[in-house]
Design a protein around this motif. Structure first.
Motif, PDB file in Angstrom:
ATOM      1  N   PRO A 172       0.860  -1.249   0.074  1.00  0.00           N
ATOM      2  CA  PRO A 172       0.080   0.025   0.040  1.00  0.00           C
ATOM      3  C   PRO A 172       0.716   1.205  -0.093  1.00  0.00           C
ATOM      4  O   PRO A 172       0.461   2.311  -0.660  1.00  0.00           O
ATOM      5  N   THR A 173       2.103   1.049   0.537  1.00  0.00           N
ATOM      6  CA  THR A 173       3.119   2.360   0.516  1.00  0.00           C
ATOM      7  C   THR A 173       3.133   2.801  -0.815  1.00  0.00           C
ATOM      8  O   THR A 173       3.264   4.114  -1.190  1.00  0.00           O
ATOM      9  N   GLU A 174       3.528   1.766  -1.709  1.00  0.00           N
ATOM     10  CA  GLU A 174       3.808   2.128  -3.057  1.00  0.00           C
ATOM     11  C   GLU A 174       2.489   2.634  -3.966  1.00  0.00           C
ATOM     12  O   GLU A 174       2.592   3.530  -4.996  1.00  0.00           O
ATOM     13  N   LEU A 175       1.583   1.827  -3.771  1.00  0.00           N
ATOM     14  CA  LEU A 175       0.362   2.184  -4.359  1.00  0.00           C
ATOM     15  C   LEU A 175      -0.393   3.642  -4.271  1.00  0.00           C
ATOM     16  O   LEU A 175      -0.731   4.161  -4.987  1.00  0.00           O
ATOM     17  N   PHE A 176      -0.221   3.882  -3.062  1.00  0.00           N
ATOM     18  CA  PHE A 176      -0.937   5.260  -2.635  1.00  0.00           C
ATOM     19  C   PHE A 176      -0.019   6.064  -2.141  1.00  0.00           C
ATOM     20  O   PHE A 176      -0.270   7.013  -1.290  1.00  0.00           O
ATOM     21  N   ARG A 177       1.111   6.002  -2.673  1.00  0.00           N
ATOM     22  CA  ARG A 177       2.292   7.153  -2.060  1.00  0.00           C
ATOM     23  C   ARG A 177       1.885   8.524  -2.854  1.00  0.00           C
ATOM     24  O   ARG A 177       1.177   8.472  -4.002  1.00  0.00           O
ATOM     25  N   PRO A 178       1.998   9.574  -2.363  1.00  0.00           N
ATOM     26  CA  PRO A 178       2.736   9.801  -0.939  1.00  0.00           C
ATOM     27  C   PRO A 178       1.656   9.848   0.314  1.00  0.00           C
ATOM     28  O   PRO A 178       2.043  10.058   1.375  1.00  0.00           O
ATOM     29  N   TYR A 179       0.430   9.543  -0.295  1.00  0.00           N
ATOM     30  CA  TYR A 179      -0.603   9.546   0.954  1.00  0.00           C
ATOM     31  C   TYR A 179      -0.758   8.858   1.959  1.00  0.00           C
ATOM     32  O   TYR A 179      -1.167   9.042   3.090  1.00  0.00           O
ATOM     33  N   TYR A 180      -0.422   7.524   1.622  1.00  0.00           N
ATOM     34  CA  TYR A 180      -0.261   6.553   2.856  1.00  0.00           C
ATOM     35  C   TYR A 180       0.793   6.879   3.862  1.00  0.00           C
ATOM     36  O   TYR A 180       0.468   6.801   4.919  1.00  0.00           O
ATOM     37  N   GLY A 181       1.864   7.362   3.287  1.00  0.00           N
ATOM     38  CA  GLY A 181       2.883   7.906   4.239  1.00  0.00           C
ATOM     39  C   GLY A 181       2.743   8.955   5.119  1.00  0.00           C
ATOM     40  O   GLY A 181       2.788   9.345   6.294  1.00  0.00           O
ATOM     41  N   GLU A 182       1.802   9.879   4.338  1.00  0.00           N
ATOM     42  CA  GLU A 182       1.480  11.110   5.091  1.00  0.00           C
ATOM     43  C   GLU A 182       0.717  10.583   6.023  1.00  0.00           C
ATOM     44  O   GLU A 182       0.547  11.938   7.189  1.00  0.00           O
ATOM     45  N   ALA A 183      -0.376   9.967   6.016  1.00  0.00           N
ATOM     46  CA  ALA A 183      -1.402   9.760   6.929  1.00  0.00           C
ATOM     47  C   ALA A 183      -0.444   9.218   8.290  1.00  0.00           C
ATOM     48  O   ALA A 183      -1.043   9.351   9.382  1.00  0.00           O
ATOM     49  N   ILE A 184       0.453   8.238   7.921  1.00  0.00           N
ATOM     50  CA  ILE A 184       1.205   7.692   9.149  1.00  0.00           C
ATOM     51  C   ILE A 184       1.950   9.063   9.737  1.00  0.00           C
ATOM     52  O   ILE A 184       2.228   9.029  11.090  1.00  0.00           O
ATOM     53  N   ALA A 185       2.307   9.791   8.987  1.00  0.00           N
ATOM     54  CA  ALA A 185       3.406  10.952   9.441  1.00  0.00           C
ATOM     55  C   ALA A 185       2.496  11.951  10.397  1.00  0.00           C
ATOM     56  O   ALA A 185       2.866  12.257  11.454  1.00  0.00           O
ATOM     57  N   SER A 186       1.195  11.940   9.859  1.00  0.00           N
ATOM     58  CA  SER A 186       0.260  13.004  10.418  1.00  0.00           C
ATOM     59  C   SER A 186      -0.094  12.317  11.938  1.00  0.00           C
ATOM     60  O   SER A 186       0.008  13.200  12.820  1.00  0.00           O
ATOM     61  N   HIS A 187      -0.218  10.817  12.127  1.00  0.00           N
ATOM     62  CA  HIS A 187      -0.671  10.416  13.205  1.00  0.00           C
ATOM     63  C   HIS A 187       0.808  10.617  14.121  1.00  0.00           C
ATOM     64  O   HIS A 187       0.537  10.952  15.432  1.00  0.00           O
ATOM     65  N   MET A 188       1.668  10.461  13.841  1.00  0.00           N
ATOM     66  CA  MET A 188       2.835  10.464  14.665  1.00  0.00           C
ATOM     67  C   MET A 188       3.256  12.043  15.170  1.00  0.00           C
ATOM     68  O   MET A 188       3.524  12.155  16.395  1.00  0.00           O
ATOM     69  N   VAL A 189       2.933  12.718  14.103  1.00  0.00           N
ATOM     70  CA  VAL A 189       3.242  14.282  14.498  1.00  0.00           C
ATOM     71  C   VAL A 189       2.357  14.578  15.687  1.00  0.00           C
ATOM     72  O   VAL A 189       2.730  15.321  16.746  1.00  0.00           O
ATOM     73  N   ALA A 190       0.996  14.302  15.522  1.00  0.00           N
ATOM     74  CA  ALA A 190       0.036  14.671  16.241  1.00  0.00           C
ATOM     75  C   ALA A 190       0.284  13.998  17.505  1.00  0.00           C
ATOM     76  O   ALA A 190       0.301  14.887  18.701  1.00  0.00           O
TER      77      ALA A 190
END
Length: 502
Positions: A172-190
């Protein structure tokens, strides 16, 4: 291919029926997406000569009537030495005349540095430029575009080196990049800003980073949206595969934008199970689609006494495989059963001994009934991973996603899917006892049980949610919505769950 025997094995695949289109690596059905990858139709490690008597006792689903191991191989089982996956790391050839636990056989098959599946035979699909989902009409059009990119990607690989047995898969990282990684980053930053900022750095560990795409997407997002947090960000990859570690480093230095992250990133080329450095700092630990390839032990039970028996694999002089079951459990398997029993007292999970004992006894007394239950595959490596987190990363916050169910698995409880790829088609088999290095062996994760085991071993609280629930909460879902209103990132991976430490 590394031997004439293996070449013959793969050529035999052409005479077998391949899996249905919805298991092809080019996705056709989004409702049950799972990481398509590898497998072949032989219980033996190589084809048997026609004049030899078939060795039906090597079938992994064969259940002995009068004993718990094949009598014609009992003497060899006594004589052959016991080996482990760790002890085989330095070998260039697949072992013969040895025996090992099932988890060591699977570990060696997947991760041996010389001939393991992830070390030598895997290519991760790269979509090229990201999909512009807002311009795509609907899911059928997305499937068509993805299929075209798959074909073009492999055509380009064939121009450099043609391989009938190339193992190609997507994430899913490759199929939905960069949005998949951005969601995980958003969770971590929050969560970082809620409880750790500004007193601690944002330290991120990623286990098994593939192409390095998730790392780059996360760092790009943090750099663009929160420069102050980015200034305090450190990203460390723990990668067991030499080839993938080199690929991650290559992608990190491929462009000016990615090179800007170089001072933030450290790539540590070692197995997490060899980790021996104490990390007292607060950190996030990413394990995205790695649980499914953690080695499992196999257990079968006496249906009358309910005694557990642990499975081993014997490899004879011809390289053929045989399953043996013994009443003595090794310490790792015994510990898992104890921890699960203690942690899951209030949870009714799927298990060979669930249900009426009377009906089970009657069923196993019928003529030709097996004298052992169906196999249960227990995630002993996953338990060891949780122990590593508890011991060496006491202040971690785990973020993990994986499959809670897999179609077309081998017989048994928590059983794996075993598959290979031949002439661009996926081929399934019904046993994990297959030629080491050419077959993917991936397991579903019972997140209910693993949540309880994780809590028992680490003392940390968790939350489990579906893939869709997590990305609805943390992704900019408008970015992956198609013109029909369908959302690719939310609609795919219905059989995946996400677990996070809270």
């Amino acid at each position: 291919m590394d031997s004439p025997a293996v070449t013959r094995l793969f050529r035999r695949l052409a005479s077998h029926q391949f899996c249905q289109p919805n298991c092809h690596l080019i996705p056709a059905v989004s409702a049950q997406q799972w990481r398509s990858r590898s497998s072949a139709p032989a219980t033996y490690s190589k084809p048997r000569a026609p004049e030899k008597k078939p060795k039906t006792t090597s079938e992994s689903n064969w259940q002995q009537r009068s004993d718990h191991f094949p009598l014609d191989k009992a003497d060899e089982f006594k004589r052959y030495p016991t080996v482990t996956a760790d002890g085989l790391r330095g070998r260039k050839e697949r072992p013969r005349r040895v025996k090992m636990l099932m988890r060591d056989f699977i570990e060696d098959s997947l991760y041996n540095p010389q001939y393991g599946y992830f070390s030598k035979n895997v290519t991760i699909f790269n979509t090229g430029k990201p999909f512009e989902f807002n311009t795509i009409q609907d899911e059928p059009e997305f499937n068509r575009l993805l299929g075209e990119r798959y074909t073009q990607f492999e055509d380009n690989l064939d121009e450099k080196e043609y391989r009938e047995d190339r193992q190609l898969w997507h994430t899913p990282t490759e199929l939905f990049r960069p949005y998949y990684g951005e969601a995980i980053a958003s969770h971590m930053v929050a969560n970082y800003k809620l409880s750790l900022y500004p007193y601690h750095d944002l330290v991120i560990y990623e286990l098994g980073a593939g192409n390095g795409t998730l790392m780059l997407n996360i760092l790009d997002y943090i750099r663009a949206t929160d420069p102050e947090v980015y200034a305090r960000t450190k990203f460390r990859i723990i990668e067991v595969s030499n080839a993938l570690a080199n690929l991650q480093n290559h992608h990190l230095n491929a462009t000016a934008a990615s090179r800007g992250h170089a001072d933030k990133v450290e790539i540590i080329n070692k197995s997490i199970f060899d980790w021996d450095i104490y990390v007292p700092t607060h950190c996030f630990f990413l394990a995205m689609e790695v649980f499914d390839n953690f080695a499992h032990d196999v257990i079968r039970y006496d249906p009358f006494t309910e005694e557990a028996m642990q499975g081993s694999v014997l490899i004879d002089a011809d390289g053929d495989f045989y399953e043996f079951y013994q009443r003595t459990l090794d310490p790792v398997a015994a510990r898992f059963l104890r921890v699960r029993d203690a942690a899951c007292q209030d949870r009714a999970y799927n298990h060979p001994l669930r249900g009426s004992k009377m009906l089970r006894n009657l069923r196993h007394r019928l003529p030709l009934a097996p004298n052992l239950t169906l196999p249960e595959y227990i995630p002993t490596r996953l338990m060891q991973f949780f122990s590593t987190l508890s011991t060496f990363f006491p202040n971690h916050r785990l973020i993990t996603s994986d499959f809670h169910s897999l179609p077309q698995a081998t017989p048994g409880f928590n059983a794996p899917v075993v598959q290979t790829r031949y002439q661009r088609r996926t081929v399934m088999v019904r046993t994990p006892l297959v030629q080491q290095g050419y077959f993917d062996v991936l397991f579903p994760t019972d997140f209910g049980v693993m949540e309880d085991v994780y809590r028992a071993l680490t003392g940390r609280l968790t939350k489990v949610m579906t893939h869709e629930e997590f990305f609805k909460r943390w992704a900019y879902v408008e970015d992956t919505q198609m013109r029909s209103g369908e959302n690719a990132m939310l609609g795919w991976y219905k059989n995946a769950s996400v677990m996070v430490t809270v």
